[in-house]
Design an enzyme around this catalytic site. Structure first.
Site, PDB file in Angstrom:
ATOM      1  N   ALA A 129       0.893   0.168   2.075  1.00 40.61           N
ATOM      2  CA  ALA A 129       2.164  -0.073   2.783  1.00 40.61           C
ATOM      3  C   ALA A 129       3.382   0.176   1.907  1.00 40.61           C
ATOM      4  O   ALA A 129       4.501   0.187   2.403  1.00 40.61           O
ATOM      5  CB  ALA A 129       2.208  -1.498   3.321  1.00 40.61           C
ATOM      6  N   THR A 152       1.535  -6.088  -0.774  1.00 43.75           N
ATOM      7  CA  THR A 152       1.694  -5.099   0.313  1.00 43.75           C
ATOM      8  C   THR A 152       0.369  -4.952   1.044  1.00 43.75           C
ATOM      9  O   THR A 152      -0.703  -5.117   0.447  1.00 43.75           O
ATOM     10  CB  THR A 152       2.037  -3.685  -0.205  1.00 43.75           C
ATOM     11  OG1 THR A 152       0.893  -3.157  -0.912  1.00 43.75           O
ATOM     12  CG2 THR A 152       3.237  -3.675  -1.094  1.00 43.75           C
ATOM     13  N   ASP A 153       0.440  -4.623   2.324  1.00 39.18           N
ATOM     14  CA  ASP A 153      -0.790  -4.198   2.985  1.00 39.18           C
ATOM     15  C   ASP A 153      -1.247  -2.921   2.273  1.00 39.18           C
ATOM     16  O   ASP A 153      -0.473  -2.272   1.557  1.00 39.18           O
ATOM     17  CB  ASP A 153      -0.568  -3.951   4.477  1.00 39.18           C
ATOM     18  CG  ASP A 153      -1.906  -3.931   5.236  1.00 39.18           C
ATOM     19  OD1 ASP A 153      -2.966  -3.813   4.567  1.00 39.18           O
ATOM     20  OD2 ASP A 153      -1.901  -4.012   6.474  1.00 39.18           O
ATOM     21  N   TRP A 154      -2.504  -2.571   2.475  1.00 36.26           N
ATOM     22  CA  TRP A 154      -3.106  -1.486   1.692  1.00 36.26           C
ATOM     23  C   TRP A 154      -2.451  -0.134   2.028  1.00 36.26           C
ATOM     24  O   TRP A 154      -2.658   0.425   3.089  1.00 36.26           O
ATOM     25  CB  TRP A 154      -4.610  -1.474   1.965  1.00 36.26           C
ATOM     26  CG  TRP A 154      -5.409  -2.244   0.949  1.00 36.26           C
ATOM     27  CD1 TRP A 154      -6.542  -1.821   0.326  1.00 36.26           C
ATOM     28  CD2 TRP A 154      -5.152  -3.569   0.423  1.00 36.26           C
ATOM     29  NE1 TRP A 154      -6.971  -2.782  -0.575  1.00 36.26           N
ATOM     30  CE2 TRP A 154      -6.148  -3.852  -0.533  1.00 36.26           C
ATOM     31  CE3 TRP A 154      -4.148  -4.522   0.627  1.00 36.26           C
ATOM     32  CZ2 TRP A 154      -6.182  -5.050  -1.256  1.00 36.26           C
ATOM     33  CZ3 TRP A 154      -4.183  -5.708  -0.087  1.00 36.26           C
ATOM     34  CH2 TRP A 154      -5.199  -5.959  -1.008  1.00 36.26           C
TER      35      TRP A 154
END
Ligand code: BGC
Length: 814
Positions: free
Chosen positions: A236, A232-234
């Site tokens: 997300a 995941t993006d940070w």
């Protein structure tokens, strides 16, 4: 996609708690290790144009300085080289630096499509064109991964807006999704062999990218055969169970054990199957174990000098000569010049946000200029970066200009105009630079402009210049590259990877970008960049693919066969140089609406003065395809295609015809339903026509009165609670103060745009989902009820975390 479980032995020994905890990060950058099982922890770090490994405590937007690393030109810059070999070599350097610093996964490259020039992160992305973006990204991936470090192309997908990036829904039709927003990722995965991929913050058609089965399972894993992990993006992560079921492996950065409990509960109540959990664990184990082994016997340093030289070469090969009247460039030996502009002293060589590198050194033009054969009249900063007028330095600059034969004017976008977490609101450069330029034009007719900017800008002032060199953000060694280009030691060979429109109002998404509330509606569909300008007949200032050289090239003798085209390029000038030949494909009178032409191949060719070469560009699976929303497949429309070669999208020099037999008669659209898409007049698409294109109603994107855990903190502006509105005002004030200082405050921007749920996801387990729900209740005006939920949630979370931790330590009765 992997069908067999590879790490059965380890998985069979893991408890459900261990599995669930393994699927979330620990600390800002690491995965969780398990000594009992022999599972090591691996390390991730930004970034796409230089390593950003923080030495002390990690914070993902880079407040703590990172270890020195080479700051290479940003992706937007390198895209201008159109050189996959260069991309691969840069990737190799990046991967090597990562390995030396014990980094196993490099979080890049970024390859979102430059839908609008306003996106604050365009400097980190390659192009408005998916084919070019994909090819360049794949080259980085190959280079990075050749070191045994994994690359992580990001942000998958349709993440072309920074404003409220974590609380935004990209509404896009399936064909546009496939042809424009996914094709680059497809190339990075299939041709680059990417082993990890970062899911984006936003929703795509109402489902978070990280939970989007269509994106992660149907397309990424099943269609493209991706066998790596999705990270995941940070911050997300939303519903981790849905993410894991859809194909996401690792929730980052530090969701805490509340997130792990979410998985365990989902398995217990049947929402998530243990098979799905095991599959994700197996994929992650494969990555962790492989990377751990790869990192043994690593080198303990890299050659700083060699990497600096590489950064300089890359900057030189990527800069774009936009104009060069009267052959004012290259400068003649001994030319009498004045160097003017703050950027010559304090270069702007990289963007802001998670990609911020702490460079090993930075050179400036002011420092290096004396090493060149130029007669220097003098140097002046000329204007202030803050935007304020300073009559003293302005006068100094004008005096110098009046005494010089040629003025080299260094200017562009300031630090605060482009950053992660925020979009620009206009495309102008600061007015004080323009004012100085106008006055310089009064005293000297020989102006040469050197632009530093990570994205397209309006250039209504371009006629003041005889020559313009666009350097984008060219890294720590950019200054030497610029001087080499100005003096002719290097012949420019870069080409624009994005169009330069005349004005913002001409851009296709002008009315749709950025989203007003939750929905970001991609109403312009396929017509992004030159696909729009060339089809709709909207003139631009500098077209996609444009870039001049100090020599000239002639194109001749095109032929085609089943598999590709061949043609000859001759260097007809007096200097050695390189040309980027671009292959565009069109289908006149197509039944399925399509852009007038699309880039489907390119070749960068180095030729000695007078040399001729036959160039071959092969067709591939993307040359003639379009995505048919009726059959749900890539198809080929039957017809006589025009295959052209040009030195830019608007300078087509050779054309040939190629017939293709169609794959279906089942065409997707009725021309009468989609008149604007057939004419490319997409500037003002009504709801009805957009819904016809979408094939379903536009989802409701209006903010409702009540805030939810998925709404952004900045929406507290509308909150019922006066305390929440006060918090909003404090946040807003902080944001405005930082804007006034000219330096973006990334943490404030992050918090401003982040949804409530991220408070739990980014607090290392200190805050639980229940506590977030309490906060949201308070914001919605239920102060005491909300407070009660927070207090209850706090104690429950503390107890549950302790018990979970104990179970991880092997205490069975905990
Ligand atoms: C950015 C990513 C970056 C991550 C870690 C996020 O805010 O969107 O591109 O890799 O932070 O720093």
């Amino acid at each position: 996609m992997r069908n067999k479980v590879k790490y059965e032995e380890i998985i069979s020994k893991m408890t459900i708690e261990e599995k669930a905890a393994f699927l979330g990060g620990k600390g800002e950058w690491q995965t969780r290790g398990f000594e009992r099982l022999g599972i090591p922890s691996i390390f991730c770090s930004d970034g796409p144009h230089g390593l950003r490994k923080q030495a002390g405590a990690g914070d993902h937007l880079g407040l703590n300085a990172s270890l020195p690393a080479t700051c290479f030109p940003s992706a937007a810059t390198i895209a201008g080289s159109w050189d996959e070999e260069l991309g691969e070599q840069l990737g190799k350097c990046l991967g090597e630096e990562a390995l030396v610093q014990d980094v196993n996964i490099l979080l890049g490259p970024g390859l979102n499509i430059k839908r609008s020039p306003l996106c604050g992160r365009n400097f980190e992305y390659f192009s408005e064109d998916p084919y070019l973006a994909g090819k360049m990204a794949a080259s980085y991936v190959r280079g990075i991964q050749s070191n045994g470090v994994y690359a992580c192309p990001k942000h998958f997908a349709v993440n072309s807006q920074e404003l409220r990036r974590m609380a935004m829904n990209s509404v896009v039709d399936e064909r546009t999704l496939r042809e424009i927003y996914l094709t680059g990722f497809e190339i990075a995965v299939k041709e680059g062999g990417a082993k990890t991929i970062m899911s984006a913050y936003n929703e795509v058609n109402g489902v978070y990218a990280n939970e989007n089965r269509h994106l992660l399972d149907d397309i990424l894993r099943k269609e493209w055969g991706f066998d790596g992990i999705v990270i995941t993006d940070w911050g997300a992560g939303n519903d981790h169970a849905l993410g894991v079921a859809a194909g996401s492996n690792l929730e980052m950065p530090n969701p805490g054990l509340d997130s792990a409990r979410e998985l365990v509960e989902a398995v217990q109540d049947g929402r998530l199957s243990i098979e799905d959990v095991d599959r994700r664990v197996d994929e992650l184990l494969d990555v962790v174990m492989t990377l751990y082994v790869n990192a043994q016997n690593k080198p303990d340093k890299f050659d700083e000098k060699a990497h600096h030289s590489m950064a300089r070469r890359a900057a030189a090969e990527s800069a774009i000569l936009l104009k060069n009247e009267e052959e004012i460039l290259p400068l003649k030996s001994g030319a009498k010049v004045a160097i003017i502009g703050d950027f010559a002293f304090t270069p702007r060589y990289q963007g802001a946000g998670s990609s911020l590198v702490n460079p090993t050194k930075v050179e400036s033009v002011a420092e290096l200029a004396s090493g060149y054969d130029l007669q220097m009249v003098g140097m002046s900063r000329g204007y202030l970066r803050s935007g304020e007028e300073d009559p003293v330095i302005k006068k100094e600059a004008l005096d110098l200009a009046s005494r010089a034969d040629i003025v080299l004017f260094f200017f562009g976008l300031n630090e605060d105009s482009e950053s992660e977490g925020t979009d620009r609101t206009h495309m102008r450069i600061p007015q004080n630079q323009i004012t100085l330029l106008q006055e310089l034009g009064q005293v000297n007719a020989n102006l040469v402009g050197i632009i530093s900017a990570g994205s397209a800008i309006e250039m209504p002032w371009h006629h003041y210049f005889k020559a313009l060199l666009h350097c984008y953000l060219n890294g720590q060694a950019g200054a030497g590259a610029v001087l080499d280009l100005l003096t002719g030691a290097v012949n420019p060979s870069g080409k624009l990877a994005e169009s330069v429109p005349r004005r913002l109002e001409d851009t296709p998404a002008y009315r749709y970008y950025p989203s007003v509330e939750r929905n970001s509606e991609y109403r312009e569909s396929l017509y992004v960049g030159y696909r729009y300008y060339d089809t709709a007949g909207v003139p631009v200032l500098y077209p996609f693919g444009h870039g001049l050289s100090y020599t000239t090239f002639k194109y001749s003798e095109i032929t085609s066969d089943e598999d590709g085209i061949s043609f000859t390029i001759t260097n007809t000038g007096a200097r050695d140089g390189a040309e980027v030949a671009q292959m565009y494909v069109s289908l006149p009178d197509a039944k399925v609406f399509r852009p007038e032409k699309e880039l489907k191949g390119f070749a960068k060719v180095f030729l000695k003065a007078g040399e001729s070469r036959t160039v071959r560009i092969s067709f591939d699976d993307k040359t003639f395809r379009y995505f048919n929303v009726k059959t749900g497949r890539w198809e080929i429309e039957d017809g006589d295609y025009t295959v052209s070669v040009g030195s830019s999208s608007s300078r087509i020099l050779l054309s040939t015809g190629v017939h293709r037999t169609g794959t279906t008669d089942d065409y997707p659209y009725d021309r009468n339903d989609l008149p604007s898409y057939y004419s490319a007049k997409v500037e003002n698409i009504g709801d009805g026509e957009f819904e016809k294109l979408l094939g379903k109603p536009i989802p409701v994107g209006k903010w409702s009165g009540e805030l939810t855990r998925n709404d952004a903190l900045c929406q507290m502006y509308y909150a019922k609670s006066s305390v929440a509105r006060l918090i909003f005002r404090i946040l807003d004030k902080k944001k405005k103060e930082s804007e006034a200082k000219g330096v973006p405050d990334l943490n404030t921007l992050f918090i401003y745009n982040m949804p409530f749920r991220a408070i739990a996801k980014m607090s290392a387990g200190m805050v639980s989902r229940q506590m977030v729900d309490g906060m949201v209740r308070m914001v919605n005006g239920h102060f005491f009820g909300g407070l009660g939920t927070i207090i209850g949630g706090y104690f429950r979370n503390r107890r549950d975390n302790k018990q979970y931790e104990a179970r991880l330590q092997g205490k069975k009765n905990a």
